[in-house]
Enzyme design. Structure first.
Site, PDB file in Angstrom:
ATOM      1  N   ASP A  48       0.860  -1.181   0.000  1.00 37.11           N
ATOM      2  CA  ASP A  48       0.000   0.000   0.000  1.00 37.11           C
ATOM      3  C   ASP A  48       0.900   1.236   0.000  1.00 37.11           C
ATOM      4  OD1 ASP A  48      -2.109   1.694   0.109  1.00 37.11           O
ATOM      5  OD2 ASP A  48      -2.799   1.114   2.102  1.00 37.11           O
ATOM      6  N   ALA A  49       1.141   1.788  -1.185  1.00 36.42           N
ATOM      7  CA  ALA A  49       2.068   2.908  -1.342  1.00 36.42           C
ATOM      8  C   ALA A  49       1.421   4.133  -1.971  1.00 36.42           C
ATOM      9  CB  ALA A  49       3.274   2.474  -2.182  1.00 36.42           C
ATOM     10  N   LYS A  50       0.343   3.928  -2.742  1.00 38.36           N
ATOM     11  CA  LYS A  50      -0.405   5.016  -3.383  1.00 38.36           C
ATOM     12  C   LYS A  50       0.514   5.946  -4.180  1.00 38.36           C
ATOM     13  CE  LYS A  50      -4.074   4.883   0.086  1.00 38.36           C
ATOM     14  NZ  LYS A  50      -3.488   3.912   1.028  1.00 38.36           N
ATOM     15  N   ARG A  51       1.419   5.342  -4.949  1.00 33.58           N
ATOM     16  CA  ARG A  51       2.364   6.119  -5.735  1.00 33.58           C
ATOM     17  C   ARG A  51       1.701   6.705  -6.975  1.00 33.58           C
ATOM     18  NH1 ARG A  51       5.849   6.729  -1.681  1.00 33.58           N
ATOM     19  NH2 ARG A  51       7.361   5.044  -1.423  1.00 33.58           N
TER      20      ARG A  51
END
Length: 254
Positions: A48-51
């Site tokens: 879960d990084a939401k890059r």
């Protein structure tokens, strides 16, 4: 220890990179990823990084997720467009999960803005034989782009919060074949049956319901692993019961 306790009930693990990076603990995250792959190889890992950034920078974010951490999938922000997703999609055996309608209340500030579709997207929708939606909102447009433009190799999924079941249902109608990552059950107040009823596909599958804080912080005592396992088991049972109810309802309607 939390992973070991909850593995019997999990369809995926989803570590959040910020909780490690803020403590300069990326090496701990690498250790955790190695451990999960070694001890629970059948369970996919979503980073879960939401890059989301321009292509050259996104290439490094993709390498971080898929080479450094060896994640099976990563969450991304699609708001810089398709070229910012291309470096992630270049890893053909990995999943790319785009933010669509998030579970936080402030998501409405931007994601619910109404749009006028560009002509090329209208043409794309017409070729699928589906009607062009009226009063389209931004999150719905993201769902259609993911389903009809970005998902050429079957890698895309969407983040849609359990706190908004009507909008889950909208995304499911617009992107019927995409898996949904659904955060917000448990601590954020999302209700399991409402989410499953709104978002499952025609076979009562197609969703990953995410419970984080309710499991991670089930207890601050020495029994925290047992408490986490108990919450995970109860959550799994609720999801299974909801699926059965949806299947029964579908049969009755047929």
């Amino acid at each position: 220890s939390i992973a070991d306790a909850t593995a019997p009930y999990a369809c995926a693990f989803k570590p959040q990179i910020a909780y490690f990076a803020s403590l300069s603990a990326e090496d701990c995250l690498e250790d955790l990823m190695r451990y999960l792959r070694s001890k629970h190889p059948a369970i996919p890992i979503i980073l879960d990084a939401k890059r989301g950034d321009i292509g050259s920078t996104a290439e490094h974010y993709a390498r971080e997720a898929f080479e450094r951490y060896q994640a099976d999938a990563v969450t991304v922000s699609p708001y810089m467009g398709g070229d910012s997703l291309a470096p992630f999609l270049a890893y053909k055996d990995r999943g790319v999960i785009a933010l669509c309608r998030t579970s936080n209340p402030g998501g409405s500030d931007i994601q619910n803005l109404k749009l006028q579709l560009p002509d090329d997207v209208i043409e794309l929708i017409n070729r699928t034989g589906r009607p062009v939606p009226e009063d389209l909102m931004l999150f719905q447009y993201i769902a259609m782009l993911a389903a009809y433009r970005w998902n050429a190799d079957g890698q895309m999924a969407l983040v849609v919060g359990a706190t908004y079941p009507e909008e889950i249902a909208s995304v499911r109608r617009l992107a019927p074949g995409l898996p949904l990552l659904v955060p917000g059950i448990g601590a954020q107040g999302g209700e399991v049956y409402a989410a499953v009823s709104a978002g499952c596909d025609n076979n009562a599958w197609g969703m990953m319901l995410n419970a984080s804080r309710s499991i991670l912080y089930a207890s601050a005592e020495e029994n925290y692993t047992e408490a986490a396992a108990q919450i995970a088991r109860k959550t799994c049972e609720l999801i299974s019961l909801a699926r059965e109810q949806v299947q029964m309802r579908t049969k009755m309607q047929a």
